[in-house]
Design a protein around this motif. Structure first.
Motif, PDB file in Angstrom:
ATOM      1  N   MET A  16       0.906  -1.305   0.035  1.00  0.00           N
ATOM      2  CA  MET A  16      -0.085   0.053  -0.110  1.00  0.00           C
ATOM      3  C   MET A  16       0.670   1.244   0.138  1.00  0.00           C
ATOM      4  O   MET A  16       1.894   1.489   0.704  1.00  0.00           O
ATOM      5  N   LYS A  17       0.334   2.082  -0.905  1.00  0.00           N
ATOM      6  CA  LYS A  17       1.414   3.460  -0.931  1.00  0.00           C
ATOM      7  C   LYS A  17       0.476   4.525  -0.596  1.00  0.00           C
ATOM      8  O   LYS A  17      -0.764   4.697  -0.688  1.00  0.00           O
ATOM      9  N   LEU A  18       1.342   5.413   0.432  1.00  0.00           N
ATOM     10  CA  LEU A  18       0.544   6.504   0.897  1.00  0.00           C
ATOM     11  C   LEU A  18       0.207   7.425  -0.086  1.00  0.00           C
ATOM     12  O   LEU A  18       1.348   7.778  -0.913  1.00  0.00           O
ATOM     13  N   PRO A  19      -0.826   8.433  -0.064  1.00  0.00           N
ATOM     14  CA  PRO A  19      -0.793   9.410  -1.091  1.00  0.00           C
ATOM     15  C   PRO A  19       0.059  10.510  -0.902  1.00  0.00           C
ATOM     16  O   PRO A  19       0.420  10.846   0.338  1.00  0.00           O
ATOM     17  N   GLU A  20       0.212  11.153  -2.102  1.00  0.00           N
ATOM     18  CA  GLU A  20       1.263  12.361  -1.996  1.00  0.00           C
ATOM     19  C   GLU A  20       0.548  13.815  -2.018  1.00  0.00           C
ATOM     20  O   GLU A  20       1.054  14.869  -1.837  1.00  0.00           O
ATOM     21  N   SER A  21      -0.999  13.768  -2.243  1.00  0.00           N
ATOM     22  CA  SER A  21      -1.412  15.233  -2.301  1.00  0.00           C
ATOM     23  C   SER A  21      -1.492  15.701  -0.790  1.00  0.00           C
ATOM     24  O   SER A  21      -1.539  15.135   0.325  1.00  0.00           O
ATOM     25  N   LEU A  22      -1.637  17.036  -0.835  1.00  0.00           N
ATOM     26  CA  LEU A  22      -1.529  17.851   0.297  1.00  0.00           C
ATOM     27  C   LEU A  22      -2.909  17.358   1.313  1.00  0.00           C
ATOM     28  O   LEU A  22      -2.692  17.128   2.320  1.00  0.00           O
ATOM     29  N   PHE A  23      -3.918  17.357   0.760  1.00  0.00           N
ATOM     30  CA  PHE A  23      -5.292  17.207   1.321  1.00  0.00           C
ATOM     31  C   PHE A  23      -5.300  15.636   2.010  1.00  0.00           C
ATOM     32  O   PHE A  23      -5.786  15.600   3.208  1.00  0.00           O
ATOM     33  N   SER A  24      -4.802  14.855   1.288  1.00  0.00           N
ATOM     34  CA  SER A  24      -4.952  13.420   1.442  1.00  0.00           C
ATOM     35  C   SER A  24      -4.011  13.248   2.767  1.00  0.00           C
ATOM     36  O   SER A  24      -4.293  12.530   3.588  1.00  0.00           O
ATOM     37  N   ARG A  25      -2.923  13.643   2.758  1.00  0.00           N
ATOM     38  CA  ARG A  25      -1.854  13.695   3.683  1.00  0.00           C
ATOM     39  C   ARG A  25      -2.294  14.383   5.013  1.00  0.00           C
ATOM     40  O   ARG A  25      -2.169  13.932   6.069  1.00  0.00           O
ATOM     41  N   SER A  26      -3.128  15.512   4.870  1.00  0.00           N
ATOM     42  CA  SER A  26      -3.717  16.246   5.984  1.00  0.00           C
ATOM     43  C   SER A  26      -4.628  15.340   6.724  1.00  0.00           C
ATOM     44  O   SER A  26      -4.806  15.394   7.925  1.00  0.00           O
ATOM     45  N   VAL A  27      -5.779  14.837   5.922  1.00  0.00           N
ATOM     46  CA  VAL A  27      -6.526  13.800   6.606  1.00  0.00           C
ATOM     47  C   VAL A  27      -5.896  12.721   7.371  1.00  0.00           C
ATOM     48  O   VAL A  27      -6.569  12.309   8.290  1.00  0.00           O
ATOM     49  N   LEU A  28      -4.959  12.039   6.509  1.00  0.00           N
ATOM     50  CA  LEU A  28      -4.180  10.863   7.278  1.00  0.00           C
ATOM     51  C   LEU A  28      -3.586  11.303   8.391  1.00  0.00           C
ATOM     52  O   LEU A  28      -3.718  10.576   9.357  1.00  0.00           O
ATOM     53  N   ALA A  29      -2.802  12.654   8.559  1.00  0.00           N
ATOM     54  CA  ALA A  29      -2.380  13.151   9.595  1.00  0.00           C
ATOM     55  C   ALA A  29      -3.396  13.289  10.779  1.00  0.00           C
ATOM     56  O   ALA A  29      -2.859  13.402  11.954  1.00  0.00           O
ATOM     57  N   TYR A  30      -4.429  13.675  10.426  1.00  0.00           N
ATOM     58  CA  TYR A  30      -5.339  14.066  11.471  1.00  0.00           C
ATOM     59  C   TYR A  30      -5.968  13.061  12.109  1.00  0.00           C
ATOM     60  O   TYR A  30      -6.381  13.005  13.354  1.00  0.00           O
ATOM     61  N   LEU A  31      -6.095  11.837  11.442  1.00  0.00           N
ATOM     62  CA  LEU A  31      -6.703  10.765  12.065  1.00  0.00           C
ATOM     63  C   LEU A  31      -6.141  10.097  13.624  1.00  0.00           C
ATOM     64  O   LEU A  31      -6.920  10.001  14.325  1.00  0.00           O
ATOM     65  N   PRO A  32      -4.858  10.231  13.660  1.00  0.00           N
ATOM     66  CA  PRO A  32      -4.285  10.005  14.993  1.00  0.00           C
ATOM     67  C   PRO A  32      -4.885  10.982  16.006  1.00  0.00           C
ATOM     68  O   PRO A  32      -5.078  10.524  17.174  1.00  0.00           O
ATOM     69  N   LEU A  33      -5.031  12.199  15.700  1.00  0.00           N
ATOM     70  CA  LEU A  33      -5.418  13.130  16.807  1.00  0.00           C
ATOM     71  C   LEU A  33      -6.717  12.989  17.166  1.00  0.00           C
ATOM     72  O   LEU A  33      -7.098  13.445  18.082  1.00  0.00           O
ATOM     73  N   MET A  34      -7.445  12.231  16.418  1.00  0.00           N
ATOM     74  CA  MET A  34      -9.011  11.787  16.735  1.00  0.00           C
ATOM     75  C   MET A  34      -9.284  11.095  17.896  1.00  0.00           C
ATOM     76  O   MET A  34     -10.135  11.028  18.767  1.00  0.00           O
ATOM     77  N   ALA A  35      -7.990  10.478  18.244  1.00  0.00           N
ATOM     78  CA  ALA A  35      -8.290   9.590  19.540  1.00  0.00           C
ATOM     79  C   ALA A  35      -8.030  10.393  20.474  1.00  0.00           C
ATOM     80  O   ALA A  35      -8.280   9.824  21.851  1.00  0.00           O
ATOM     81  N   TYR A  36      -7.511  11.465  20.509  1.00  0.00           N
ATOM     82  CA  TYR A  36      -7.184  12.483  21.741  1.00  0.00           C
ATOM     83  C   TYR A  36      -8.583  13.121  22.069  1.00  0.00           C
ATOM     84  O   TYR A  36      -9.270  13.663  21.016  1.00  0.00           O
ATOM     85  N   ALA A  37      -8.976  13.506  23.236  1.00  0.00           N
ATOM     86  CA  ALA A  37     -10.038  14.161  23.503  1.00  0.00           C
ATOM     87  C   ALA A  37      -9.655  15.721  23.802  1.00  0.00           C
ATOM     88  O   ALA A  37      -9.777  16.145  24.900  1.00  0.00           O
ATOM     89  N   PHE A  38      -9.239  16.493  22.951  1.00  0.00           N
ATOM     90  CA  PHE A  38      -8.416  17.664  22.984  1.00  0.00           C
ATOM     91  C   PHE A  38      -9.764  18.838  22.777  1.00  0.00           C
ATOM     92  O   PHE A  38     -10.570  18.635  21.887  1.00  0.00           O
ATOM     93  N   ASP A  39      -9.286  19.862  23.770  1.00  0.00           N
ATOM     94  CA  ASP A  39     -10.145  21.022  23.348  1.00  0.00           C
ATOM     95  C   ASP A  39      -9.366  21.908  22.187  1.00  0.00           C
ATOM     96  O   ASP A  39      -8.391  21.445  21.708  1.00  0.00           O
ATOM     97  N   PRO A  40     -10.004  22.635  21.280  1.00  0.00           N
ATOM     98  CA  PRO A  40      -9.389  23.274  20.192  1.00  0.00           C
ATOM     99  C   PRO A  40      -7.938  23.946  20.622  1.00  0.00           C
ATOM    100  O   PRO A  40      -7.187  23.716  19.648  1.00  0.00           O
ATOM    101  N   PRO A  41      -7.752  24.641  21.446  1.00  0.00           N
ATOM    102  CA  PRO A  41      -6.547  25.246  21.767  1.00  0.00           C
ATOM    103  C   PRO A  41      -5.356  24.081  21.882  1.00  0.00           C
ATOM    104  O   PRO A  41      -4.078  24.090  21.222  1.00  0.00           O
TER     105      PRO A  41
END
Length: 173
Positions: free
Chosen positions: A1-26
């Protein structure tokens, strides 16, 4: 499996692990800044020092580098190292491939400046994506009575709906 190189795809993939944290916006924005900074530092470090690593150990050195960053941040900021997946998804691993001879490029050549400009845009795009998503989370809570985004299941549902709309959009020329 190859990771996408587009900016939006990489941003969405990079955001997925942050969803596990229950952070407030700041706190989510601070973590996004940390992820982007570690990604940029890693790119700079490995761009200029990759010639010192044997080719067969370059990827292992990158993962050890990330583990050291994870331990440092876990010790100092008490942030569990799940954010390292975001750094991994944000960092293009094509610069670790053997046929790429990045270390032979001159430091102030156009190739180096263009490469780092693209990485800077990717980092700022990721930060902007996190700001938009956390702003939407706060906007949809309606004073605590709306949709709760404290669990990642709601975000996965919204991403699945958006992906479905994107995939099934009418053909455009």
């Amino acid at each position: 499996m190859k990771l996408p190189e587009s900016l939006f795809s990489r941003s969405v993939l990079a955001y997925l692990p942050l969803m596990a944290y229950a952070f407030d916006p700041p706190r989510a924005c601070q973590t996004a800044l940390l992820i982007t900074a570690v990604s940029w530092i890693s790119l700079l470090f490995f761009w200029f020092t990759r010639r010192f690593f044997p080719e067969r150990f370059l990827k292992e050195a990158f993962f050890l580098w990330l583990l050291v960053w994870g331990q440092i941040v876990w010790t100092l900021a008490e942030l569990e190292p799940l954010w390292l997946l975001s750094v991994f998804f944000l960092t293009p691993l094509s610069f670790m491939e053997k046929e790429k001879r990045a270390s032979r490029a001159r430091v102030f050549s156009k190739e180096v400046l263009r490469y780092f400009w693209e990485r800077a845009v990717a980092g700022f795009g990721f930060i902007l994506f996190v700001l938009i998503v956390t702003g939407a989370q706060k906007g949809l809570e309606f004073g605590g009575r709306g949709i709760s985004f404290q669990q990642p299941a709601v975000l996965f549902l919204l991403i699945a709906v958006l992906a479905s709309f994107w995939k099934n959009q009418p053909f455009r020329r």
